[in-house]
Structure formats: C-alpha cells, structure tokens
Design an enzyme around this catalytic site. Structure first.
Site, PDB file in Angstrom:
ATOM      1  N   LYS A 208      43.625  55.865  35.799  1.00  9.88           N
ATOM      2  CA  LYS A 208      44.844  54.882  36.248  1.00  9.88           C
ATOM      3  C   LYS A 208      46.393  55.725  36.471  1.00  9.88           C
ATOM      4  O   LYS A 208      46.936  55.303  37.278  1.00  9.88           O
ATOM      5  CB  LYS A 208      44.918  53.995  35.127  1.00  9.88           C
ATOM      6  CG  LYS A 208      43.712  53.004  35.087  1.00  9.88           C
ATOM      7  CD  LYS A 208      43.439  52.162  36.225  1.00  9.88           C
ATOM      8  CE  LYS A 208      42.449  51.093  35.509  1.00  9.88           C
ATOM      9  NZ  LYS A 208      41.121  51.538  35.208  1.00  9.88           N
TER      10      LYS A 208
HETATM   11  C1  LIG Z   1      40.098  50.926  35.720  1.00  5.96           C
HETATM   12  C2  LIG Z   1      38.794  51.871  35.323  1.00  5.96           C
HETATM   13  C3  LIG Z   1      37.461  51.590  36.231  1.00  5.96           C
HETATM   14  C4  LIG Z   1      37.561  50.682  36.959  1.00  5.96           C
HETATM   15  O1  LIG Z   1      38.282  50.850  38.314  1.00  5.96           O
HETATM   16  P1  LIG Z   1      38.590  49.449  39.284  1.00  5.96           P
HETATM   17  O2  LIG Z   1      39.528  50.253  40.155  1.00  5.96           O
HETATM   18  O3  LIG Z   1      38.992  48.639  38.457  1.00  5.96           O
HETATM   19  O4  LIG Z   1      37.347  49.281  39.962  1.00  5.96           O
HETATM   20  C5  LIG Z   1      36.555  52.641  35.818  1.00  5.96           C
HETATM   21  N1  LIG Z   1      36.544  53.532  35.126  1.00  5.96           N
HETATM   22  C6  LIG Z   1      37.718  53.882  34.060  1.00  5.96           C
HETATM   23  C7  LIG Z   1      37.557  54.828  33.194  1.00  5.96           C
HETATM   24  C8  LIG Z   1      38.895  52.661  34.219  1.00  5.96           C
HETATM   25  O5  LIG Z   1      39.716  52.997  33.674  1.00  5.96           O
END
Ligand SMILES: *Cc1c(COP(=O)(O)O)cnc(C)c1O
Length: 494
Positions: A115
C-alpha cells in the site's frame, strides 16, 4: 485526459479533471472515476524507461494519466515519495526465485506492505489537487481498512497541511502487528477506531458516509469535506500501474526476457485494485499474457472469473491473509466498465446492492477471461506453500504472497505454461509473523508483536524491517470501538 464515472449512463457525460477525481474519490452517482481513454506505451517507450530509476519511471507514467498536473511537480513528488530514505534499497526490487518466477517485492516502504507504493505519493497529489481546484475547506480522509491500507494511509497523510484522516478497522480482522502499527500512529491530524464487524461492514459504513447528503452538509458547515484513500480513489490506482511496467523493464534488463516478450503476473487479490492496475498496464501495451488473480478461501473472484457470476452471498472466512478477506471487490466495477461500458456496469452494481449478486453478459466474461485466470489457495495450501518456498528456494514469503505462489503453482500445473511470471509480493513476512512462523513449524509462545518479530528473525534467519521494530516502543494512542451504524457519529463527535 478527462475522467468520468463508471455509472454515468447519460449521453451528456460529466467529465472532471484528474485533480477533481483525486480530490473527491468517489463520483457523486456512486461510481468510480476512470480516464476516458488509456494512453499507449510502445516497446521503445518501455526501453527508454528501462534506463531510468524507479522514481523517474513513476514520473513519466503518472504524467500520462494526470495531464492537468504540472509535470515537474509530479517528478518532484515522485522523487520524495520513492526516495532511498523511504524505500531503502529501492522501491520495487525484482527477486528471481525459480527458473520461471520472480518476486516483485513491494513492501520496502515505511509500513512494510505494498500500500505504501500508492500512499506515499497520493497525499502529495491530493494536496496539490486542493490548490489546483481552489478548495478552501479541509479534506477529511475516511478509510476502511483490512489492515494494511489503514497504516499506510496514516503514515502517508500524517501532518499533511489541510488534511485530516480517520481510519476504521474491523475489530478482530487485523493481525496484532497491524493493530499495533495503527493504534500507535503519531501525528496531530490522525484518528483510528475499531468497528464491530468485518472489513465489508467497515467499507460499507464508509461508503454510506460518502453518499450521505446530510453528512456532506454537516461537514461543509464545519469547513471540511470527505475524501477517500481506499483503492476506489484513482489517486491510489494510478501509482500502482508503474510497478508493473517497472517489473517488465527489470526482467528485460536482467536478460530473463527480451523486450517484446510476453510475461505473466500473479497477484494476491482482495479489493481488485492491485491487479486492476496490472490490467491497465496491459491495456497500455505492456506485453502481458495472463493476469493470474489469486484469492484465499474467500474465493468470490475465482468463481466470478470462471463462471461470470459474482455472488457475495456466501460464508465469510477469516484467514491468515486478512488483507484479502473481502467479499466485495470494489475495483471489479472498473473492469466491467472498461470491457462493457456504463450501462452494463450500472446494471450489475444495482443488482449487487439489491441481491448481493450479478451475472455479466457472455461477451463481458469472454473479454475478462482473455486476460485473467482465477485461482484460490485455501489455508492448508497457503501454509504448505509458504513452508515449501522457504525450504526449496530459501525464499521467505508472507502469507498473502504465499496465496499467490500457491495459485501460480496450480496455474502452472494445469496449463503447463512456462512463461516468465512475476509474483507480486505484497507484504513483509514480519507483518504476519505469527502465521508465517506457524506455517514453518514453529509455534510462537505468544501473540505479542515483540516476541513474534524475534521468533521470525531466528526461524527465518533475517532481520525484521526497521519500521516494525520501532513501533514496539511507542505508546498506544487509540482505543475506541464503534458499531457500524455509529461510524458517522464518531466522525462528527468533535
Ligand atoms: C491490500 C493487500 C492485498 C490486496 O490488494 P487489493 O488491491 O485489495 O486487491 C494483498 N496483500 C496485501 C498484503 C495487502 O495489504
């Protein structure tokens, strides 16, 4: 480049600038903003990008989408966001693991999850958007988090001028480390609150506040407006396109592929934001054969890609990959729009909110299946894959990444496809140390984050990322819990 809502079915479409789209997050009709067209990248463009460092690749690609921003401003923001200080050792390193797959590690930022790739830059883009649109009110960012977004948004927005942020997380839906990361957050403009429910309850609560006219009026009277940092905001998605292109560049310069060869990506998926950015990169012209959508036991997307029916009316599982414990994958709306237009999208989303399910037309499914394969890994497969990847290849993956590795193995066994594949690695294993240790056969003595980090350092034979070690010493600042219908009051309580 103009932006429009995925639910705008009118003949006279309402276009906005990218600054406007980033400022408001969700369109007034409840749809998501999308660029009116997808810019093209040629193989020569990709070759050019290959000689540049990550922040310059990011600047070039973002400028293709955010055409109302000053190009030098975007470059400056990328330089700061993806600096060595924030991403020690590089923002998106590609690590070869076997003959056919490499891990794209997107977790070297301040909160140790992918993120950060978007949330280190997005606050800067929003801050500029407020000025560009002549906004005099403060922006109040509302976030529903399955764990990682919350912390990354808090860290990205802390002490940014003109902006406040409130994060809601599901009370039992995040790991001990994720919870501690959020409840110890520093900064004068931040707030964190638990919600009695799961991620979908928190996300639905936030979406309700966004579409509540009384709430908007009350906020306006108090001199602020609501905005979103969830992946429904275009400002989250655009920066994610960059690392798909970047991974391709690195694969080509390392000699694993020739420029022009097609590769696959396998992406651990929840809200469909990350993998959708990969689809946009593919639409831009990046040579991508297949996008493998990897889910955990909450396999609503696997079923959708295989059958064309999206059905959220099913049992919800809490898994060891909590950031993917999602039954409403919001960004799928963007894919339906891109493949089938606003009429089909509006119709599907109406059915989803009324019946909890919808079926896309055969034509839509065909287009989606021409790019996507859907697989899921249950808890046992995830654990076993994590252990086998460490044992056989010396690669320590977190639980989310292990879901993707498990899905890739299933895809490869079924298809026999030997195409070079990039598995998107979304979190540091230390963020999910309890389940990582357990999968490796070591039961940690407690759930205490300090004990967990130390245990995984011993078992995994490497040091925990510095930002995780640091929070152990910080005081817990936020202890509030609300019911889903109490979220709005919580915002306005003062
Ligand atoms: C948010 C997240 C995901 C999923 O990503 P999306 O964009 O919601 O599909 C997968 N792995 C981790 C560690 C995340 O923080």
């Amino acid at each position: 480049m103009r932006y429009l809502s995925t639910r705008d079915t009118s003949n006279d479409k309402k276009y906005v600038t990218s600054a406007e789209a980033i400022k408001t997050g969700l369109a007034p009709d409840g749809g998501l903003y999308m660029p009116e067209s997808i810019p093209r990248l040629s193989i020569d463009d990709i070759k050019d990008l290959s000689s540049l460092p990550y922040e310059k690749r990011a600047g070039r690609i973002l400028s293709m989408f955010l055409t109302d921003y000053d190009e030098s401003a975007i470059e400056e923001d990328c330089r700061t966001a993806y600096s060595e200080e924030r991403f020690p050792g590089g923002a998106a390193p590609l690590v070869p693991v076997t003959k056919t797959w490499s891990a794209l590690e997107l977790w070297h930022g301040p909160t140790c999850a992918f993120k950060d790739m978007a949330l280190q830059i997005m606050p800067r883009l929003l801050s500029r958007a407020l000025t560009m649109t002549g906004e005099s009110r403060r922006a109040h960012i509302l976030v529903a988090t399955s764990g990682d977004t919350g912390k990354a948004a808090l860290e990205g927005y802390r002490d940014v001028d003109g902006i406040d942020i409130t994060v809601f997380y599901p009370v039992d839906g995040v790991s001990p480390m994720q919870k501690l990361q959020m409840t110890t957050q520093q900064g004068s403009n931040v707030n964190v609150c638990a919600v009695e429910g799961n991620f979908d309850d928190a996300q639905t609560g936030v979406k309700k506040i966004f579409s509540d006219e009384d709430a908007a009026a009350e906020a306006d009277a108090k001199g602020f407006f609501f905005s979103s940092a969830n992946s429904i905001n275009w400002g989250r998605l655009a920066p994610q396109i960059v690392y798909y292109v970047s991974a391709y560049c690195d694969l080509a310069t390392s000699g694993r592929i020739e420029f022009g060869d097609k590769i696959n990506f396998c992406v651990p998926t929840g809200n469909f934001g990350n993998i959708f950015a990969g689809y946009i990169a593919r639409e831009m012209g990046l040579p991508v054969a297949r996008l493998i959508c990897a889910s955990n036991s909450n396999c609503v997307l696997t079923d959708f890609i295989r059958t064309g029916t999206y059905d959220r009316t099913r049992e919800f599982f809490k898994t060891m990959s909590p950031s993917m414990d999602i039954l409403i994958s919001s960004n799928l709306e963007r894919l339906i729009w891109l493949t089938s237009g606003a009429d089909v999208t509006a119709d599907c989303m109406k059915k989803l909110s009324e019946d909890g399910k919808y079926t896309v037309p055969a034509e839509t499914l065909k287009k989606i299946r021409s790019a996507f394969s859907g697989y899921f890994a249950d808890e046992k497969t995830t654990s076993e894959t994590l252990a086998a990847t460490f044992r056989d290849h010396g690669y320590l993956a977190d639980t989310h990444t292990s879901v993707a590795i498990g899905c890739y193995n299933a895809y490869k066994a079924e298809s026999g496809d030997e195409t070079q594949t990039v598995i998107v690695s979304t979190a540091s294993p230390f963020k999910f140390a309890h389940d990582v240790c357990t999968s490796l056969g070591y039961k940690p003595e407690s759930h205490d984050p300090g004990v967990l980090l130390a245990t995984l350092e011993r078992v995994g034979g490497k040091a925990a990322p510095a930002p995780l070690g640091k929070i152990l010493a910080l005081p817990v600042r936020f202890k509030d819990t609300v019911k889903p219908d109490g979220m709005k009051n919580y915002i306005f309580k003062g």
